[in-house]
Design an enzyme around this catalytic site. Structure first.
Site, PDB file in Angstrom:
ATOM      1  NE  ARG A 199      -1.353  -6.108  -2.164  1.00 32.58           N
ATOM      2  CZ  ARG A 199      -2.542  -5.552  -2.334  1.00 32.58           C
ATOM      3  NH1 ARG A 199      -3.640  -6.303  -2.301  1.00 32.58           N
ATOM      4  NH2 ARG A 199      -2.674  -4.273  -2.562  1.00 32.58           N
ATOM      5  NE  ARG A 247     -11.407  -2.075  -1.354  1.00 36.13           N
ATOM      6  CZ  ARG A 247     -10.122  -2.284  -1.620  1.00 36.13           C
ATOM      7  NH1 ARG A 247      -9.776  -3.089  -2.599  1.00 36.13           N
ATOM      8  NH2 ARG A 247      -9.181  -1.690  -0.929  1.00 36.13           N
ATOM      9  CG  ASN A 254      -3.053  -4.533  -6.665  1.00 40.73           C
ATOM     10  OD1 ASN A 254      -2.585  -4.538  -7.784  1.00 40.73           O
ATOM     11  ND2 ASN A 254      -3.528  -3.456  -6.083  1.00 40.73           N
ATOM     12  CG  ASP A 255      -5.464  -8.698  -2.462  1.00 45.21           C
ATOM     13  OD1 ASP A 255      -4.445  -8.989  -1.797  1.00 45.21           O
ATOM     14  OD2 ASP A 255      -6.200  -7.735  -2.172  1.00 45.21           O
ATOM     15  CG  HIS A 276      -2.135  -1.007   0.737  1.00 47.87           C
ATOM     16  ND1 HIS A 276      -2.091  -2.334   1.083  1.00 47.87           N
ATOM     17  CD2 HIS A 276      -3.215  -0.848  -0.057  1.00 47.87           C
ATOM     18  CE1 HIS A 276      -3.141  -2.936   0.554  1.00 47.87           C
ATOM     19  NE2 HIS A 276      -3.833  -2.066  -0.134  1.00 47.87           N
ATOM     20  CD  GLU A 326      -9.774  -8.393  -3.532  1.00 45.04           C
ATOM     21  OE1 GLU A 326      -8.753  -7.731  -3.809  1.00 45.04           O
ATOM     22  OE2 GLU A 326     -10.601  -8.017  -2.677  1.00 45.04           O
ATOM     23  NE  ARG A 384      -6.643   0.215  -2.689  1.00 41.76           N
ATOM     24  CZ  ARG A 384      -6.072   0.399  -3.892  1.00 41.76           C
ATOM     25  NH1 ARG A 384      -5.959   1.605  -4.380  1.00 41.76           N
ATOM     26  NH2 ARG A 384      -5.613  -0.626  -4.572  1.00 41.76           N
ATOM     27  CB  CYS A 414      -9.858  -1.421  -9.515  1.00 45.48           C
ATOM     28  SG  CYS A 414     -10.285  -2.719  -8.356  1.00 45.48           S
TER      29      CYS A 414
END
Ligand code: PEP
Ligand code: MG
Length: 580
Positions: free
Chosen positions: A474, A339, A463-464, A196, A440, A303, A511
């Site tokens: 990650r 989200r 990403n996930d 992040h 994800e 987010r 995304c």
């Protein structure tokens, strides 16, 4: 001149920055908290006093050194401010009282006080006074270094006051704290490309390098550094030739950014007439200016957990409602994909920490929707706030980390329950509020039927998805060499998800950070993606690629890429694809 050297890490946010190192030690970020027996509180206070005295000596020595040599007014002013702070009885008194009252270690008491002081400085209207919080942070750092037996060097204040934040590690909550402080770049020892810190740096449009391993240890406060986020290199104390070379590169980069701005109003349509939608990812309403500058068609990922991360207590329904309404109204009719909480794993803080037990494997534990299901009142509060805000503009609800169809029913039941209660109370909301899922988790991606049948839209979280498909954390730089969103397995999975969504005419976006990489745009278009969501700062570069694309040709080449099984070969094929 001090010796020049360079360090290498993972370039997680592109671009070049030149500035001075501002070291955030483990001190303020990772200070430990332990209880001390009450009869030892006085000794702990003395330990604190000793550290303060040592810092005083340090400042005195520096003043003497300066009197003997070249004088720098800025450094003298800086020493004055720090000496005044050290001498302030109220400040010192507060820390001592905290130690005695809470029976805790001096480091902890000091950091608690620092947070209060920083918050007070942030209240000032006057920007000069607001900036003094940096002095507070630096003086606290210095005392902490003495308490922890690691005295540091004073930052040299030169003509270039741009600061590059250098830290061992930055959690998403730390990042929230540093986001508003105008650092020109971020360098961390730990972290990977989709940690992040990286995401937040890209959101700010500043270069960042993660996984340098030793930057925090090798760099000194105030040292001149060049951060080359594209190559993943940090050059410390560069010589004149290197510096002027990088200044030129920086200028080229700035003119390129300027040139991209002319695309802001261009409709994102490919050469062969395929319409594409470009949306922005945000963390808080503070990101909206950048979103407007980018010409994004909406928010594809808000987010919302970042609202929780810089708080010590959970925000109540009204606080959340106001935050969501601000974003929706700020987007003036364009859609906002909100989200629901994605807390857990590395995103934990304050009041929330107590909700999640210490999980043996947090990324696979009570994260995101799982935490929301386990803590119904927490979830209900957010659903109510989101629904209330939906009366002020277009909100779509996006749910993270669903691992299978069996979670859809309880999810929709919770949304219905929130709607029913609001109806009973006569509160307005959008009755047609769309509910969608992040795809994800590989199990959701592979058994997509229930998602396609029961929900309104999907968004792929690469990403996930990469993390869970490849079993690569990650955020862990030790295994970052394995983290590969274009691994053949990932490309096959993406092709599968997009094909199924197309068959069902299901709206679907992507995304994850892949959407932000212009080197991925043609690949994703060829795979069938038509909706991209990314940090606003990267949107125009992606738009440029869209405008130059020919989807008909891309589809044929990408079909061949998807059939390949060798990661190296796939990499080469994508490079060739991008050359056109
Ligand atoms: C993702 O996982 O791709 C995503 C967009 O969500 P986050 O990075 O917040 O986990
Ligand atoms: Mg995710």
């Amino acid at each position: 001149m001090t010796a020049s050297f360079s360090l290498h890490g993972i370039g997680v946010s592109h671009g070049i920055a030149i500035g001075r190192a501002f070291l955030v030690s483990h001190a303020t970020l990772e200070v430990s908290h332990y209880e001390i027996p009450s009869d030892q509180a006085a000794a702990e206070v003395r330990r604190m006093e000793r550290a303060v005295k040592e810092v005083r000596h340090e400042l005195k020595a520096l003043r003497a050194e300066m009197a003997a040599g070249e004088r720098f007014e800025e450094i003298e002013a800086f020493i004055d401010v720090h000496e005044t702070m050290l001498g302030d009885e109220i400040l010192a008194g507060n820390v001592k009282t905290y130690i005695v009252e809470h029976c805790c270690n001096a480091e902890w008491a000091l950091v608690q006080q620092m947070n209060l002081w920083v918050a007070q400085f942030e209240q000032f209207e006057d920007s000069y006074l607001r900036e003094r919080k940096f002095d507070v942070m630096q003086i606290v750092e210095r005392i902490l270094k003495h308490l922890m037996g690691r005295p540091g060097t004073l930052p040299k204040v030169g003509d270039d006051s741009h600061m590059v934040l250098v830290a061992h590690d930055l959690s998403p909550a730390d990042m929230m704290q540093f986001k508003h402080r105008h650092f020109v770049a971020f360098v961390t020892d730990l972290g990977g490309a989709t940690s992040h810190t990286a995401i937040a740096a890209r959101g700010l449009g500043v270069p960042a390098i993660a996984g340098t391993r030793h930057a925090r240890q090798l760099l000194r406060d105030g040292e001149m550094v060049i951060v080359d986020g594209t190559r993943g290199a940090v050059i410390v104390n560069p010589d004149h030739a290197i510096l002027s070379e990088y200044r030129k590169l920086q200028q080229i980069q700035e003119s390129r950014q300027e040139a991209l701005k002319t695309l802001k109003r261009r409709r994102p349509r490919t050469r062969d007439g395929v319409e594409v939608t470009l949306l922005a990812n945000i963390e808080t309403a503070d990101d909206l200016d950048r979103v407007r500058e980018s010409g994004a068609q909406g928010i594809g990922l808000f987010r919302s957990e970042f609202l929780y991360l810089d708080q010590d207590t959970l925000p109540d329904e009204d606080t959340q409602f106001k935050a969501y309404r601000e974003v929706v109204e700020g987007m003036e009719g364009r859609p906002v994909t909100l989200r629901t909480l994605d807390l857990g794993a590395d995103k934990m803080r304050g009041g929330i920490d107590s909700l999640a037990r210490v999980a043996p494997n947090p990324a696979m534990g009570l994260r995101a929707i799982r935490l929301c299901f386990a803590e119904q009142p927490l979830f209900m509060t957010q659903l109510r706030a989101a629904l209330r805000a939906s009366a002020y503009g277009k909100i779509k609800l996006l749910v993270p980390m669903l691992s299978g169809g069996d979670e859809i029913h309880p999810l929709l039941a919770a949304v219905e329950e929130a709607k029913r209660k609001l109806d009973e109370e006569g509160v307005a909301f959008d009755r047609a509020l769309e509910v969608g899922a992040m795809i994800e988790v590989p199990s959701a991606a592979l058994a997509l039927g229930p998602f396609l049948r029961q929900l309104d839209f999907l968004s792929i979280g690469t990403n996930d998805l990469t993390q869970y498909l490849m079993a690569v954390d990650r955020t862990d730089e030790a295994v970052s060499y394995l983290y590969n969103p274009t691994h053949p397995a990932m490309l096959r999975l993406l092709a599968h998800i997009l094909k199924r969504a197309r068959q069902f005419e299901m709206p679907i976006s992507l995304c994850g950070e892949m959407a932000d990489d212009p080197q991925m745009t043609w690949l994703l278009l060829g795979l069938g993606l038509r909706e991209f969501s990314m940090p606003a700062t990267g949107l125009l570069a992606v738009k440029e690629r869209v405008l130059r694309a020919d989807v008909g040709t891309l589809q044929k080449t990408v079909a061949r890429i998807v059939r390949a099984e060798d990661p190296e070969k796939v990499k080469a094929m994508i490079e060739k694809l991008n050359r056109g």
